[in-house]
Structures are given as structure tokens and as C-alpha cells.
Design an enzyme around this catalytic site. Structure first.
Site, PDB file in Angstrom:
ATOM      1  N   GLU A 444       0.827  -1.325  -0.089  1.00 19.01           N
ATOM      2  CA  GLU A 444       0.056   0.110   0.254  1.00 19.01           C
ATOM      3  C   GLU A 444       0.771   1.306   0.119  1.00 19.01           C
ATOM      4  OE1 GLU A 444      -2.840   0.150  -1.036  1.00 19.01           O
ATOM      5  OE2 GLU A 444      -3.300  -2.127  -0.659  1.00 19.01           O
TER       6      GLU A 444
HETATM    7  C1  LIG Z   1       2.757  -9.658   0.668  1.00 18.57           C
HETATM    8  C2  LIG Z   1       2.513  -8.663  -0.471  1.00 18.57           C
HETATM    9  C3  LIG Z   1       1.245  -8.324  -0.808  1.00 18.57           C
HETATM   10  C4  LIG Z   1       0.863  -7.166  -1.544  1.00 18.57           C
HETATM   11  N1  LIG Z   1      -0.324  -7.037  -2.031  1.00 18.57           N
HETATM   12  C5  LIG Z   1      -0.709  -6.130  -3.039  1.00 18.57           C
HETATM   13  C6  LIG Z   1      -1.969  -6.229  -3.594  1.00 18.57           C
HETATM   14  O1  LIG Z   1      -2.908  -6.740  -3.118  1.00 18.57           O
HETATM   15  N2  LIG Z   1      -2.137  -5.461  -4.903  1.00 18.57           N
HETATM   16  C7  LIG Z   1      -1.204  -4.796  -5.641  1.00 18.57           C
HETATM   17  O2  LIG Z   1      -1.271  -4.167  -6.591  1.00 18.57           O
HETATM   18  N3  LIG Z   1       0.333  -4.762  -4.816  1.00 18.57           N
HETATM   19  C8  LIG Z   1       0.464  -5.592  -3.777  1.00 18.57           C
HETATM   20  N4  LIG Z   1       1.999  -5.612  -3.406  1.00 18.57           N
HETATM   21  C9  LIG Z   1       2.882  -4.805  -3.943  1.00 18.57           C
HETATM   22  C10 LIG Z   1       3.397  -3.952  -2.999  1.00 18.57           C
HETATM   23  O3  LIG Z   1       2.633  -2.995  -3.036  1.00 18.57           O
HETATM   24  C11 LIG Z   1       4.606  -3.353  -3.897  1.00 18.57           C
HETATM   25  O4  LIG Z   1       5.710  -4.347  -3.452  1.00 18.57           O
HETATM   26  C12 LIG Z   1       5.037  -1.940  -3.223  1.00 18.57           C
HETATM   27  O5  LIG Z   1       4.187  -0.892  -3.805  1.00 18.57           O
HETATM   28  C13 LIG Z   1       6.628  -1.881  -3.745  1.00 18.57           C
HETATM   29  O6  LIG Z   1       6.810  -1.995  -4.996  1.00 18.57           O
HETATM   30  P1  LIG Z   1       8.059  -2.811  -5.570  1.00 18.57           P
HETATM   31  O7  LIG Z   1       8.143  -4.027  -4.692  1.00 18.57           O
HETATM   32  O8  LIG Z   1       7.952  -2.873  -6.929  1.00 18.57           O
HETATM   33  O9  LIG Z   1       9.303  -1.972  -5.153  1.00 18.57           O
HETATM   34  P2  LIG Z   1      10.083  -0.911  -5.989  1.00 18.57           P
HETATM   35  O10 LIG Z   1       8.969  -0.077  -6.688  1.00 18.57           O
HETATM   36  O11 LIG Z   1      10.931  -1.563  -6.851  1.00 18.57           O
HETATM   37  O12 LIG Z   1      10.801  -0.230  -4.938  1.00 18.57           O
HETATM   38  C14 LIG Z   1      11.961  -0.379  -4.259  1.00 18.57           C
HETATM   39  C15 LIG Z   1      12.339   0.313  -3.310  1.00 18.57           C
HETATM   40  O13 LIG Z   1      12.636   1.601  -3.658  1.00 18.57           O
HETATM   41  C16 LIG Z   1      11.934   2.575  -2.908  1.00 18.57           C
HETATM   42  N5  LIG Z   1      11.544   3.873  -3.858  1.00 18.57           N
HETATM   43  C17 LIG Z   1      11.126   3.610  -5.087  1.00 18.57           C
HETATM   44  N6  LIG Z   1      10.870   4.919  -5.663  1.00 18.57           N
HETATM   45  C18 LIG Z   1      11.284   5.611  -4.695  1.00 18.57           C
HETATM   46  C19 LIG Z   1      11.728   7.028  -4.677  1.00 18.57           C
HETATM   47  N7  LIG Z   1      11.087   8.095  -5.745  1.00 18.57           N
HETATM   48  N8  LIG Z   1      12.273   7.700  -3.805  1.00 18.57           N
HETATM   49  C20 LIG Z   1      12.490   6.972  -2.530  1.00 18.57           C
HETATM   50  N9  LIG Z   1      12.448   5.501  -2.645  1.00 18.57           N
HETATM   51  C21 LIG Z   1      11.867   4.976  -3.679  1.00 18.57           C
HETATM   52  C22 LIG Z   1      10.858   2.018  -2.397  1.00 18.57           C
HETATM   53  O14 LIG Z   1      10.169   2.500  -1.335  1.00 18.57           O
HETATM   54  C23 LIG Z   1      11.409   0.425  -2.030  1.00 18.57           C
HETATM   55  O15 LIG Z   1      12.059   0.570  -0.706  1.00 18.57           O
HETATM   56  C24 LIG Z   1       2.032  -6.635  -2.315  1.00 18.57           C
HETATM   57  C25 LIG Z   1       3.230  -7.076  -2.009  1.00 18.57           C
HETATM   58  C26 LIG Z   1       3.601  -8.047  -1.305  1.00 18.57           C
HETATM   59  C27 LIG Z   1       5.063  -8.150  -0.648  1.00 18.57           C
END
Ligand SMILES: Cc1cc2nc3c(=O)[nH]c(=O)nc-3n(C[C@H](O)[C@H](O)[C@H](O)COP(=O)(O)OP(=O)(O)OC[C@H]3O[C@@H](n4cnc5c(N)ncnc54)[C@H](O)[C@@H]3O)c2cc1C
Length: 595
Positions: A444
Site C-alpha cells: 500500500e
Molecule cells: C505480501 C505482499 C502483498 C501485496 N499485495 C498487493 C496487492 O494486493 N495489490 C498490488 O497491486 N500490489 C500488492 N503488493 C505489491 C506492493 O504494493 C509493492 O511491492 C510495493 O508497492 C513496492 O513496489 P516494488 O516491490 O515493486 O518495489 P519498488 O517500486 O521496486 O521499490 C523498491 C524500493 O525503492 C523505494 N523507492 C522507489 N521509488 C522511490 C523514490 N522515488 N524515492 C525513494 N524511494 C523509492 C521503495 O520505497 C522501495 O523501498 C504486495 C506486496 C507484497 C510483498
């Protein structure tokens, strides 16, 4: 010994009735007149029974068993007991507690729903994730759906016969949704064919309900690149006709479930859409705005998840600290008749207990306060009051989400530490709380995204409207109690911290105006600076209320507030230092020099 749970009814009632005055509030909000004190208390009592006796006993067994994926049928089986618990949840009418009466709901205030949700999540966070997104889906369809979509989808969701999901994330994009690739091709009958892969979808597939309603972000063929080309679609597991009739299986399936650090009983699914029938929700290319309706609801809800884990971890570590005998108090035995004193006599154990208590009870006030503003924003007959409430809840949402989830990680760590080596052993359940808490700062919108939302959008882009209202409210509180000797020890530091909050906001705004990197470099510390001052306000309010009308708990609230003001609020000094250090301390380091 397994982890116990007793719903914190006394503190929930103190927060709702005494501090936040929901009895008066609900009386004056059209639609909530019948949610009297008796009704609120009865709902809390019933939720306590359900969560303590039905959900809590399934928490550790669900974690140990996890979900089962059958590739042959692309089906997911939830752990033993989950289906029966869900059936009971539906039978007792919990699914529609806060949903509109027009669709079969009980139309109760969101604030009461939040109190119930805290209990559900404390008892069993994984289980709580199955109905979680139904709430957001209801909101999204209510606000953005067409009439027939509301008719066809909402009644079964509100009744709990179907659940909702939120399908945003793809393998190459999580935070940056502008990169998403899932496609939506228009069909002749006005529907769309959705194709693409979504990952990490919570409750994407499960065996609790007869249908699952996916809200999917995808691109139309002529969509502009980036976030301006994203549209929202409703895509059910079993097709749903415009008349609401349930049809054949849709062309979508779960491809796998994830093996995770925590919330192991919550199915996290890869969802493959292979030309699945879907319907546009809202305007073409305006899907992200529509999805934000769902995300904001879910962000506050994930803040509650953090609070719920802090509460349960605290309860268990407190009980352990009272029972476990180790060493003597430094000033001499406090329980000379026993072979050693209980852990609770030791100062550092008390630091960890008080930290948890301060975050749990202060965090509860912060979260419930935000929800009262959600109710005011939707139900007040006064337009100016609605606008103010909307600004406050929008401003506080990233704070509730990030502060309560990051502090849940801190608090579950402390709770485990109080158990010593036994905390590391699975059977006590403490390591599960720490593992479960970890996801709450990630999904989220990560903590980083909440920080950018707070500082970049809510404060700088929208000129801090919500912040201004909130600061004015705190100042009015300080003025009102300026002469109150019993509160003096809290009012002066609260007023000083509030002034410092205004000043640091101006400083950041000034610096960010010439260099946008300053905003990114300050955002994380700014969020926590804001969060700690907000919690100070709620602790001062708790003391003011307890001292004036609840002598039975005045001592406990005052002592906890003293601890908060003396030992947690000073963290704002560190955050201010980091903010003032500026972007150069982060950006001057050449990439190559990282090693
Ligand atoms: C158990 C679980 C349940 C989930 N449920 C859902 C769901 O129901 N529906 C859904 O759509 N998604 C879901 N997700 C996905 C989740 O919302 C994403 O994993 C999350 O939004 C982060 O995206 P990413 O993993 O691709 O990380 P990335 O976007 O690759 O980010 C990696 C890191 O970089 C940081 N970062 C990225 N951009 C910036 C910036 N501009 N400035 C500073 N830091 C930055 C992030 O904070 C993070 O620490 C779920 C994930 C998990 C693990």
C-alpha cells in the site's frame, strides 16, 4: 505457551467515547443518529468475542500451515479453520458493517469499522487480509462505477459472498505504476478484454467465497504513456452480466502463490489475465485517480494493521514481563519471597513496555481521529466542515500509514526482546508478530512513498491545507489548557514542538523551491517529525480527558504521557537535524564511491 489476545475494549471505549466524543459526533451526523453509545458498545463487545474466540486461535496454526496452491486447478486453499471463520464473519453481518444500506450494508460509521478492524487484525492479520480489499473495492465502485456496476457487484461484496482485490503491481513496476503494461482491448459490446500479469495480489485467489472481483489497472490501446494513460477495470473471476447474473469462468487464473517472510496465511498471488472480460470503471485514462479512492482507504487500513500488531505484541510481552523471574531490582529485591524479581522491575524492560504502550494507545487515538474525519467528510451537512475534515484526513493518511507501521516494527522487536531467547522460538508466537509487521511498511505504498506523498503532495503541492487545520487545532487545545496546572508539563512542550513543526515546514518549502532534491532528502524525516508531534497532541488530549473525567485511568495515562514526552518526542530533534543536513549529505557521494 501460545500468544494470547484480549480485545482492548476499555481503551477503545476511552478513545471513542471519552477522548474523541463519538457519541455527540454520530448524533449530529445525518445517517449515524442511531449509532448510539449502546450500539457502539454492543458492536465492540461482539467483535471482541469473534476475534478472541474464532480468529485468534487460528493465527499461529494458519502461519504454520500457510496456503496451498494446486497448479492443476489454479486454486488456492486457505489454512484449516479459515473458511469456517469467514462463514461466521458473513453470517454475523460483519462484511457490511460500514457499507451503504442501499446495498445491504449496516451503514455504520467508518470510525466504528476501524475499531472492529483493529481487533480483527490483532487476532489474525493474515485472515484479515481476505475481507480487507472488499472495503476499498466497495468505495471505488461507489464513487466511480456505473449504476449497473454498483447493482451487479456491490450487493454480493457487501454481503460477503464475494471479495475484492486491488491489481496494480506488475513484475517490473510496483511504486512506478506509470510503467505498467497490462492491456485492455475494447470489445464490440462495450466491455474490454484484459491481458497481462499482475504479481503480489493479496487474496487474488482463495476458497472463501464463490466469486472474486478484481479491480485492475490497465492501458487502453491509444492510451498516453505514463500515469496519464492508466484506466481502471472491474474483472470478476466468474463473469457477471449487466443484470448481475453469474456466468462462466473468466479468462484469468492464479499462476502461483508467494512464499513469504510473514502473513503466510494470506494468499499473495500471481494473477494472469488472458483476454479476460472486464468493464471500465470511471473515465478512460483516469484510472489512477479512481484507484486512489481504494488506495487511501487501504492505506489507513494498513496503518490499523500496524497498530493491531503493536497492541497484541504489547499484551503478550507485558504478561511475560510480569511472570518471568530473572535477576533482582537494582535497588534491592522487590519480591523477596520469590527466587528472583519479575522482569517488569528492570528499567530497560519498562522502556520497551512503555514504548509499546505509548505507540499502541497514542496510535489508536491518531488512527481513530483520522477515521472520525473520514466520517465527517462524508456525512456532515456543513460544506466547510466537510472540506476541513477531508483536508485533515488526506493530510494524516500517510502519517497514520507510515508511523503506525514503522512503530509496529519497533514494538514487535521490543516485545520479542522482552521474551529473550524464548521470543525467537516459534511456539511463543512473538517472532510471528515481528515477521507479520514487516510487510506493513511495504505494501500500500512503502514508507518512502508515504513520505513523498506527505511532503511533496499534501504539504508542498497543496499548500499544506490539512497541516494548517491540524496545527490550528493543536494551538487551540494548547490555549484552552494554558492555565491548567495539571497539564502544564505537557502543554508547553507540545506548543514548542508545534511551533517547531511550522518552522521546519517553512524551511523545507523554501529549500525545495530552489532544489527539488531537498524535498526527497527531507521527506522521510519530515514524516516522522510530523508523526511524533501528532502523537504528542493525542497524548496530551488523553491526559486532559483522563484527568477531568476518568480518575480510574488518570495515573496510567499521565505516566505514559510523561514517558512519551520525555523519551519518544525528543526523537524530533534527530529528525530535525537530518532535515537540516540537506540533500547534499545524501547526493554528493558519487555513485561509484558506494563501493
Ligand atoms: C505480501 C505482499 C502483498 C501485496 N499485495 C498487493 C496487492 O494486493 N495489490 C498490488 O497491486 N500490489 C500488492 N503488493 C505489491 C506492493 O504494493 C509493492 O511491492 C510495493 O508497492 C513496492 O513496489 P516494488 O516491490 O515493486 O518495489 P519498488 O517500486 O521496486 O521499490 C523498491 C524500493 O525503492 C523505494 N523507492 C522507489 N521509488 C522511490 C523514490 N522515488 N524515492 C525513494 N524511494 C523509492 C521503495 O520505497 C522501495 O523501498 C504486495 C506486496 C507484497 C510483498
Amino acid at each position: 505457551m501460545t500468544a494470547k489476545y484480549a480485545a482492548p475494549l476499555a481503551d477503545l471505549r476511552f478513545a471513542l467515547h471519552d477522548v474523541l466524543g463519538v457519541d455527540e459526533l454520530f448524533k449530529r451526523l445525518p445517517g449515524f443518529e442511531e449509532t448510539t453509545r449502546d450500539v457502539v458498545d454492543a458492536v465492540l463487545d461482539e467483535a471482541a468475542k469473534f476475534t478472541e474466540h474464532v480468529l485468534a486461535p487460528l493465527n499461529q496454526s494458519g502461519d504454520a500451515e500457510g496456503c496451498h496452491f494446486d497448479p492443476a486447478t489454479a486454486s488456492v486453499k486457505t489454512p484449516a479453520g479459515f473458511r469456517a471463520a469467514y462463514a461466521q464473519y458473513v453470517e454475523n453481518g460483519w462484511a457490511g458493517l460500514t457499507s451503504p444500506a442501499a446495498f445491504g450494508g449496516q451503514a455504520m460509521p467508518q470510525t466504528l469499522g476501524a475499531a472492529v478492524k483493529e481487533m480483527l487484525d490483532s487476532a489474525n492479520l493474515s485472515w484479515g487480509n481476505y475481507p480487507l480489499l472488499s472495503h476499498g473495492a466497495t468505495e471505488a465502485l461507489l464513487q466511480h462505477g456505473e449504476d449497473w456496476q454498483r447493482e451487479a457487484f456491490l450487493k454480493p461484496i457487501v454481503e460477503g459472498r464475494w471479495t475484492g482485490t486491488m491489481c496494480l503491481t506488475e513484475p517490473h513496476c510496483g511504486t512506478d505504476l506509470g510503467l505498467l503494461k497490462t492491456k485492455a482491448e475494447p470489445a464490440e459490446d462495450g466491455s474490454y478484454r484484459i491481458s497481462g500479469t499482475k504479481i503480489f495480489i493479496t487474496a487474488g485467489e482463495h476458497d472463501l467465497t464463490e466469486n472474486i472481483v478484481h479491480l485492475v489497472l490497465a492501458r487502453l490501446p491509444d492510451a498516453p504513456a505514463g500515469v496519464k494513460g492508466i484506466s481502471l477495470f472491474v474483472v470478476p473471476k466468474f463473469k457477471v452480466g449487466r443484470d448481475g447474473a453469474l456466468g462462466a469462468r473468466n479468462a484469468l487464473a492464479c499462476g502461483a502463490i508467494e512464499h513469504k517472510m510473514g502473513i503466510r496465511a494470506s494468499a499473495t498471488c500471481t494473477m494472469n489475465f488472458d483476454g479476460a472480460d472486464g468493464y471500465l470503471v470511471g473515465q478512460p485514462n483516469k484510472g489512477l485517480a479512481a484507484m486512489f479512492t481504494m488506495m487511501n482507504t487501504a492505506r489507513l487500513a494498513v496503518g490499523l494493521q500496524g497498530l493491531s500488531l503493536t497492541e497484541r505484541a504489547y499484551q503478550n510481552s507485558l504478561a511475560y514481563a510480569r511472570e518471568r523471574l530473572q535477576m533482582r531490582a537494582l535497588a534491592g529485591a522487590k519480591f523477596p519471597d520469590k527466587p528472583a524479581d519479575p522482569l517488569i522491575v528492570h528499567p530497560d524492560i519498562r522502556r520497551m513496555l512503555l514504548t509499546q504502550k505509548a505507540f499502541a494507545e497514542g496510535g489508536r487515538l491518531l488512527a481513530l481521529y483520522a477515521y472520525t474525519h473520514e466520517d465527517i467528510a462524508k456525512h456532515s451537512p456543513d460544506a466547510a466542515e466537510r472540506e476541513r475534515a477531508e483536508a485533515i484526513v488526506s493530510f494524516l493518511t500517510p502519517i497514520v500509514k507510515a508511523l503506525l507501521t514503522e512503530s509496529a516494527n519497533e514494538c514487535t522487536y521490543h516485545a520479542l526482546q522482552i521474551f529473550g531467547g524464548h521470543g525467537y522460538i516459534v511456539e511463543h508466537g512473538m517472532e510471528q508478530f515481528a515477521r507479520d509487521a514487516r510487510i506493513t511498511t511495504l505494501y500500500e505504498g512503502t514508507t518512502q512513498i508515504q513520505a513523498l506523498d506527505l511532503l511533496g503532495r499534501k504539504v508542498l503541492q497543496f499548500q499544506g491545507v490539512g497541516l494548517k487545520h491540524f496545527l490550528l487545532e493543536i494551538s487551540a487545545f494548547c490555549e484552552k489548557h494554558a492555565e491548567d496546572a495539571a497539564l502544564g508539563e505537557f502543554i508547553a512542550p507540545l506548543a514548542a514542538a508545534t511551533k517547531a513543526w511550522s518552522e521546519i515546514t517553512m524551511e523545507v518549502a523554501k529549500r525545495a523551491a530552489t532544489n527539488p532534491e531537498e524535498m526527497g532528502a527531507a521527506a522521510y524525516d519530515y514524516l516522522f517529525f510530523s508523526g511524533y508531534v501528532a502523537l504528542a497532541y493525542f497524548w496530551a488530549r488523553a491526559v486532559a480527558t483522563a484527568q477531568s473525567s476518568r480518575p480510574d485511568i488518570a495515573e496510567a495515562k499521565t505516566q505514559t504521557a510523561r514517558f512519551y514526552f520525555a523519551r519518544l518526542l525528543p526523537r524530533i530533534g534527530t529528525h530535525a537535524g537530518a532535515i537540516r543536513a540537506g540533500a547534499s549529505t545524501l547526493l554528493d557521494m558519487p555513485d561509484a564511491s558506494f563501493g
